[in-house]
Design a protein around this motif. Structure first.
Motif, PDB file in Angstrom:
ATOM      1  N   SER A  31     -72.047  34.995  17.632  1.00 34.31           N
ATOM      2  CA  SER A  31     -71.023  34.004  17.312  1.00 34.31           C
ATOM      3  C   SER A  31     -70.417  34.382  15.965  1.00 34.31           C
ATOM      4  O   SER A  31     -70.755  35.417  15.396  1.00 34.31           O
ATOM      5  CB  SER A  31     -71.662  32.602  17.246  1.00 34.31           C
ATOM      6  OG  SER A  31     -70.679  31.609  17.096  1.00 34.31           O
ATOM      7  N   TRP A  35     -65.161  31.346  14.846  1.00 31.81           N
ATOM      8  CA  TRP A  35     -65.174  30.708  16.167  1.00 31.81           C
ATOM      9  C   TRP A  35     -65.639  29.249  16.028  1.00 31.81           C
ATOM     10  O   TRP A  35     -65.000  28.320  16.533  1.00 31.81           O
ATOM     11  CB  TRP A  35     -66.119  31.448  17.131  1.00 31.81           C
ATOM     12  CG  TRP A  35     -65.934  31.028  18.577  1.00 31.81           C
ATOM     13  CD1 TRP A  35     -65.189  31.675  19.510  1.00 31.81           C
ATOM     14  CD2 TRP A  35     -66.486  29.865  19.222  1.00 31.81           C
ATOM     15  NE1 TRP A  35     -65.237  30.990  20.715  1.00 31.81           N
ATOM     16  CE2 TRP A  35     -66.025  29.855  20.563  1.00 31.81           C
ATOM     17  CE3 TRP A  35     -67.293  28.816  18.811  1.00 31.81           C
ATOM     18  CZ2 TRP A  35     -66.360  28.884  21.478  1.00 31.81           C
ATOM     19  CZ3 TRP A  35     -67.622  27.819  19.722  1.00 31.81           C
ATOM     20  CH2 TRP A  35     -67.162  27.868  21.042  1.00 31.81           C
ATOM     21  N   ILE A  36     -66.736  29.060  15.318  1.00 34.72           N
ATOM     22  CA  ILE A  36     -67.310  27.705  15.205  1.00 34.72           C
ATOM     23  C   ILE A  36     -66.354  26.788  14.437  1.00 34.72           C
ATOM     24  O   ILE A  36     -66.059  25.664  14.875  1.00 34.72           O
ATOM     25  CB  ILE A  36     -68.692  27.745  14.529  1.00 34.72           C
ATOM     26  CG1 ILE A  36     -69.660  28.621  15.322  1.00 34.72           C
ATOM     27  CG2 ILE A  36     -69.259  26.341  14.361  1.00 34.72           C
ATOM     28  CD1 ILE A  36     -70.951  28.967  14.578  1.00 34.72           C
ATOM     29  N   ARG A 155     -75.550  29.490  22.532  1.00 31.59           N
ATOM     30  CA  ARG A 155     -74.602  29.427  21.411  1.00 31.59           C
ATOM     31  C   ARG A 155     -73.551  28.342  21.604  1.00 31.59           C
ATOM     32  O   ARG A 155     -72.914  27.902  20.646  1.00 31.59           O
ATOM     33  CB  ARG A 155     -73.916  30.782  21.224  1.00 31.59           C
ATOM     34  CG  ARG A 155     -73.047  31.178  22.403  1.00 31.59           C
ATOM     35  CD  ARG A 155     -72.383  32.521  22.201  1.00 31.59           C
ATOM     36  NE  ARG A 155     -71.540  32.844  23.357  1.00 31.59           N
ATOM     37  CZ  ARG A 155     -70.715  33.858  23.429  1.00 31.59           C
ATOM     38  NH1 ARG A 155     -70.643  34.701  22.406  1.00 31.59           N
ATOM     39  NH2 ARG A 155     -69.989  34.081  24.506  1.00 31.59           N
ATOM     40  N   LEU A 160     -73.571  23.188  17.222  1.00 39.24           N
ATOM     41  CA  LEU A 160     -72.806  21.943  17.074  1.00 39.24           C
ATOM     42  C   LEU A 160     -73.556  20.823  16.344  1.00 39.24           C
ATOM     43  O   LEU A 160     -72.927  19.925  15.792  1.00 39.24           O
ATOM     44  CB  LEU A 160     -72.409  21.399  18.461  1.00 39.24           C
ATOM     45  CG  LEU A 160     -71.604  22.337  19.373  1.00 39.24           C
ATOM     46  CD1 LEU A 160     -71.381  21.676  20.730  1.00 39.24           C
ATOM     47  CD2 LEU A 160     -70.272  22.687  18.725  1.00 39.24           C
ATOM     48  N   LEU A 193     -73.521  15.816  29.821  1.00 42.15           N
ATOM     49  CA  LEU A 193     -74.236  15.946  28.544  1.00 42.15           C
ATOM     50  C   LEU A 193     -75.601  15.305  28.748  1.00 42.15           C
ATOM     51  O   LEU A 193     -75.689  14.094  28.925  1.00 42.15           O
ATOM     52  CB  LEU A 193     -73.467  15.238  27.425  1.00 42.15           C
ATOM     53  CG  LEU A 193     -74.097  15.242  26.045  1.00 42.15           C
ATOM     54  CD1 LEU A 193     -74.336  16.657  25.540  1.00 42.15           C
ATOM     55  CD2 LEU A 193     -73.222  14.493  25.060  1.00 42.15           C
ATOM     56  N   MET A 212     -74.681  20.865  28.009  1.00 46.91           N
ATOM     57  CA  MET A 212     -73.390  20.187  27.923  1.00 46.91           C
ATOM     58  C   MET A 212     -72.290  21.004  28.588  1.00 46.91           C
ATOM     59  O   MET A 212     -72.232  22.219  28.446  1.00 46.91           O
ATOM     60  CB  MET A 212     -73.036  19.992  26.440  1.00 46.91           C
ATOM     61  CG  MET A 212     -71.702  19.325  26.212  1.00 46.91           C
ATOM     62  SD  MET A 212     -71.357  19.095  24.456  1.00 46.91           S
ATOM     63  CE  MET A 212     -71.064  20.786  23.957  1.00 46.91           C
ATOM     64  N   VAL A 217     -66.676  17.122  28.366  1.00 45.63           N
ATOM     65  CA  VAL A 217     -66.976  16.139  27.316  1.00 45.63           C
ATOM     66  C   VAL A 217     -65.742  15.919  26.444  1.00 45.63           C
ATOM     67  O   VAL A 217     -65.388  14.775  26.118  1.00 45.63           O
ATOM     68  CB  VAL A 217     -68.168  16.614  26.447  1.00 45.63           C
ATOM     69  CG1 VAL A 217     -68.301  15.760  25.188  1.00 45.63           C
ATOM     70  CG2 VAL A 217     -69.469  16.567  27.246  1.00 45.63           C
ATOM     71  N   ASN A 252     -66.439  16.693  16.720  1.00 46.85           N
ATOM     72  CA  ASN A 252     -65.508  17.809  16.757  1.00 46.85           C
ATOM     73  C   ASN A 252     -64.210  17.348  16.093  1.00 46.85           C
ATOM     74  O   ASN A 252     -63.658  16.304  16.466  1.00 46.85           O
ATOM     75  CB  ASN A 252     -65.268  18.191  18.228  1.00 46.85           C
ATOM     76  CG  ASN A 252     -64.342  19.371  18.376  1.00 46.85           C
ATOM     77  OD1 ASN A 252     -63.277  19.413  17.771  1.00 46.85           O
ATOM     78  ND2 ASN A 252     -64.752  20.315  19.196  1.00 46.85           N
TER      79      ASN A 252
HETATM   80  N1  ACO Z   1     -69.567  31.468  19.444  1.00 41.62           N
HETATM   81  C1  ACO Z   1     -68.788  32.347  20.106  1.00 41.62           C
HETATM   82  N2  ACO Z   1     -68.403  32.174  21.367  1.00 41.62           N
HETATM   83  C2  ACO Z   1     -68.830  31.068  22.000  1.00 41.62           C
HETATM   84  C3  ACO Z   1     -69.646  30.113  21.387  1.00 41.62           C
HETATM   85  C4  ACO Z   1     -70.030  30.360  20.049  1.00 41.62           C
HETATM   86  N3  ACO Z   1     -70.801  29.504  19.366  1.00 41.62           N
HETATM   87  N4  ACO Z   1     -69.899  29.137  22.270  1.00 41.62           N
HETATM   88  C5  ACO Z   1     -69.267  29.450  23.409  1.00 41.62           C
HETATM   89  N5  ACO Z   1     -68.631  30.607  23.250  1.00 41.62           N
HETATM   90  C6  ACO Z   1     -67.825  31.356  24.217  1.00 41.62           C
HETATM   91  C7  ACO Z   1     -68.163  31.013  25.651  1.00 41.62           C
HETATM   92  O1  ACO Z   1     -69.288  31.725  26.084  1.00 41.62           O
HETATM   93  C8  ACO Z   1     -66.898  31.414  26.349  1.00 41.62           C
HETATM   94  O2  ACO Z   1     -66.929  32.820  26.510  1.00 41.62           O
HETATM   95  P1  ACO Z   1     -66.390  33.498  27.881  1.00 41.62           P
HETATM   96  O3  ACO Z   1     -64.925  33.113  27.919  1.00 41.62           O
HETATM   97  O4  ACO Z   1     -66.642  34.952  27.649  1.00 41.62           O
HETATM   98  O5  ACO Z   1     -67.165  32.880  28.979  1.00 41.62           O
HETATM   99  C9  ACO Z   1     -65.799  31.099  25.344  1.00 41.62           C
HETATM  100  O6  ACO Z   1     -66.453  30.987  24.069  1.00 41.62           O
HETATM  101  C10 ACO Z   1     -65.070  29.817  25.646  1.00 41.62           C
HETATM  102  O7  ACO Z   1     -66.047  28.814  25.935  1.00 41.62           O
HETATM  103  P2  ACO Z   1     -65.638  27.320  26.182  1.00 41.62           P
HETATM  104  O8  ACO Z   1     -66.873  26.512  26.427  1.00 41.62           O
HETATM  105  O9  ACO Z   1     -64.548  27.296  27.213  1.00 41.62           O
HETATM  106  O10 ACO Z   1     -65.027  26.963  24.751  1.00 41.62           O
HETATM  107  P3  ACO Z   1     -64.222  25.690  24.332  1.00 41.62           P
HETATM  108  O11 ACO Z   1     -62.909  26.090  23.823  1.00 41.62           O
HETATM  109  O12 ACO Z   1     -64.281  24.626  25.365  1.00 41.62           O
HETATM  110  O13 ACO Z   1     -65.067  25.201  23.090  1.00 41.62           O
HETATM  111  C11 ACO Z   1     -66.656  23.501  22.538  1.00 41.62           C
HETATM  112  C12 ACO Z   1     -66.415  24.814  23.269  1.00 41.62           C
HETATM  113  C13 ACO Z   1     -66.466  23.730  21.050  1.00 41.62           C
HETATM  114  C14 ACO Z   1     -68.078  23.041  22.793  1.00 41.62           C
HETATM  115  C15 ACO Z   1     -65.633  22.464  23.035  1.00 41.62           C
HETATM  116  O14 ACO Z   1     -65.614  22.416  24.440  1.00 41.62           O
HETATM  117  C16 ACO Z   1     -65.922  21.120  22.514  1.00 41.62           C
HETATM  118  O15 ACO Z   1     -65.848  20.871  21.324  1.00 41.62           O
HETATM  119  N6  ACO Z   1     -66.214  20.155  23.396  1.00 41.62           N
HETATM  120  C17 ACO Z   1     -66.555  18.843  22.965  1.00 41.62           C
HETATM  121  C18 ACO Z   1     -67.986  18.731  23.080  1.00 41.62           C
HETATM  122  C19 ACO Z   1     -68.620  18.129  21.886  1.00 41.62           C
HETATM  123  O16 ACO Z   1     -68.087  17.920  20.839  1.00 41.62           O
HETATM  124  N7  ACO Z   1     -69.863  17.838  22.122  1.00 41.62           N
HETATM  125  C20 ACO Z   1     -70.658  17.248  21.147  1.00 41.62           C
HETATM  126  C21 ACO Z   1     -71.647  16.394  21.831  1.00 41.62           C
HETATM  127  S1  ACO Z   1     -70.887  15.162  22.732  1.00 41.62           S
HETATM  128  C22 ACO Z   1     -70.511  14.048  21.703  1.00 41.62           C
HETATM  129  O17 ACO Z   1     -71.022  13.973  20.623  1.00 41.62           O
HETATM  130  C23 ACO Z   1     -69.458  13.197  22.125  1.00 41.62           C
END
Ligand code: ACO
Length: 322
Positions: A31, A35-36, A155, A160, A193, A212, A217, A252
């Protein structure tokens, strides 16, 4: 008519902040800080040391809330503690906290489980207890050690979350206080989740880690947060432009910005701690509230909107005069 009012806040984050690069290096994650930070707004979080439990974090946050309310532990007659990472299956973390605080007056104490909406649920329940006249001074706590349920090989989730606790003292008052609360749940979304493992016959059955569907979500959160915020504002007979501060669940930054936009609230009115705390689940709202109060942003008389969404799925909001 009896109302309830927040008279003290407290928060606690264990240990030193762990920034994204340090977490990536420590856990060998594929990661990057970019990205994060870009996808979530998270730059650092705190983790409880080995052996520390939710009640240990709750203790410090509660002591700080009691101190800011100017009351002694035995002035409390109700403890409602929201957590999804309790010390034990039972006794409740609330009962453990009661003992650690030295509360010996027989105050009611129980845990409440609504994941990241837990603090809003706990606040709403305590408000109703106080307005019914059955209780006078409640300690309402959100405390989590989510680091204990993270899969460090995943990851997509382990970057998160963080550990922490936040607490408030909620007291009976002649004036509001809490104007309105709204709570909702829809169990059809339980799988997006979840920590689906359970203990049976001395063994953990099923998956013990948080899983998740991030995109599902995200979409769900943005939709229901705007709806429930609107619901409490209308229930209080107010309009969004009367809200001085939005204190959302800190999951987020993009969810928070989207919610503020839907409510037509300027982003400067949104309290943000996710960059330094990560997502501390039930602790995130009281931690953010406490930080905003102690920094002088939120002051007496301000109208504050709290809102959260989490596993279950659950969601809720509270509108209050601080
Ligand atoms: N570092 C690098 N790459 C990553 C990471 C990481 N930490 N995590 C995932 N990826 C990759 C994935 O493997 C994927 O790769 P691929 O395309 O080769 O398969 C790519 O990044 C895209 O993954 P997505 O899951 O589609 O990424 P997305 O843009 O949806 O972001 C995230 C993921 C940040 C989790 C987003 O969906 C999000 O914020 N969702 C809300 C969920 C949340 O906030 N949950 C908290 C708990 S719930 C709550 O509190 C309400």
């Amino acid at each position: 008519m009896i109302h309830s009012r927040i008279t003290g806040t407290g928060g606690y984050l264990p240990g030193d902040p762990v920034d994204n690069n340090a977490l990536i290096a420590a856990r060998g994650l594929d990661s990057s800080d970019e990205w994060i930070a870009e996808r979530t707004g998270i730059r650092a979080r705190h983790f409880a040391p080995a052996g520390a439990a939710a009640s240990d974090l709750a203790l410090v946050a509660s002591q700080r809330a009691l101190e800011s309310a100017g009351c002694a532990p035995n002035d409390i007659d109700l403890i409602v503690l929201a957590t999804s990472t309790p010390d034990f299956i039972f006794p409740s973390t609330a009962a453990l906290l009661q003992d650690k605080l030295g509360i010996t007056n027989g105050a009611a104490a129980f845990d409440l489980q609504a994941v990241c909406s837990g603090f809003i649920y706990a606040l709403s329940v305590a408000d109703k207890f106080i307005r019914s006249g059955s209780h006078k001074r409640a300690l309402v706590v959100g405390a989590e050690v989510f680091s204990r349920i993270l899969d460090w090989r995943d990851r997509g989730t382990c970057v998160l979350f963080g550990d922490g606790a936040g607490a408030i003292v909620l007291e009976a008052s002649d004036t509001p206080g809490i104007y309105a609360t709204a709570l909702h749940a829809d169990g059809r979304y339980r799988d997006i989740l979840a920590v689906a493992g359970h203990v049976c016959d001395g063994q953990t059955i099923g998956d013990p880690f948080l899983r998740m569907d991030g995109q599902a979500v995200f979409k769900f959160a943005v939709k229901v947060l705007a709806e429930v915020a609107d619901e409490v504002i209308r229930a209080a007979g107010m309009t969004a432009d009367q809200v001085d501060w939005l204190v959302p669940h800190q999951a987020n930054i993009r969810i928070m910005q989207a919610t503020a936009k839907k409510l037509r609230l300027p982003v400067e009115k949104c309290i943000v701690t996710v960059d330094r705390h990560g997502n501390t689940s039930a602790a995130s709202i009281p931690l953010a509230l406490d930080e905003a109060v102690r920094s002088g942003k939120i002051g007496a008389g301000d109208t504050v909107l709290l809102e959260g969404v989490g596993g279950g799925f659950t969601w809720g909001a509270a509108l209050l005069k601080f």
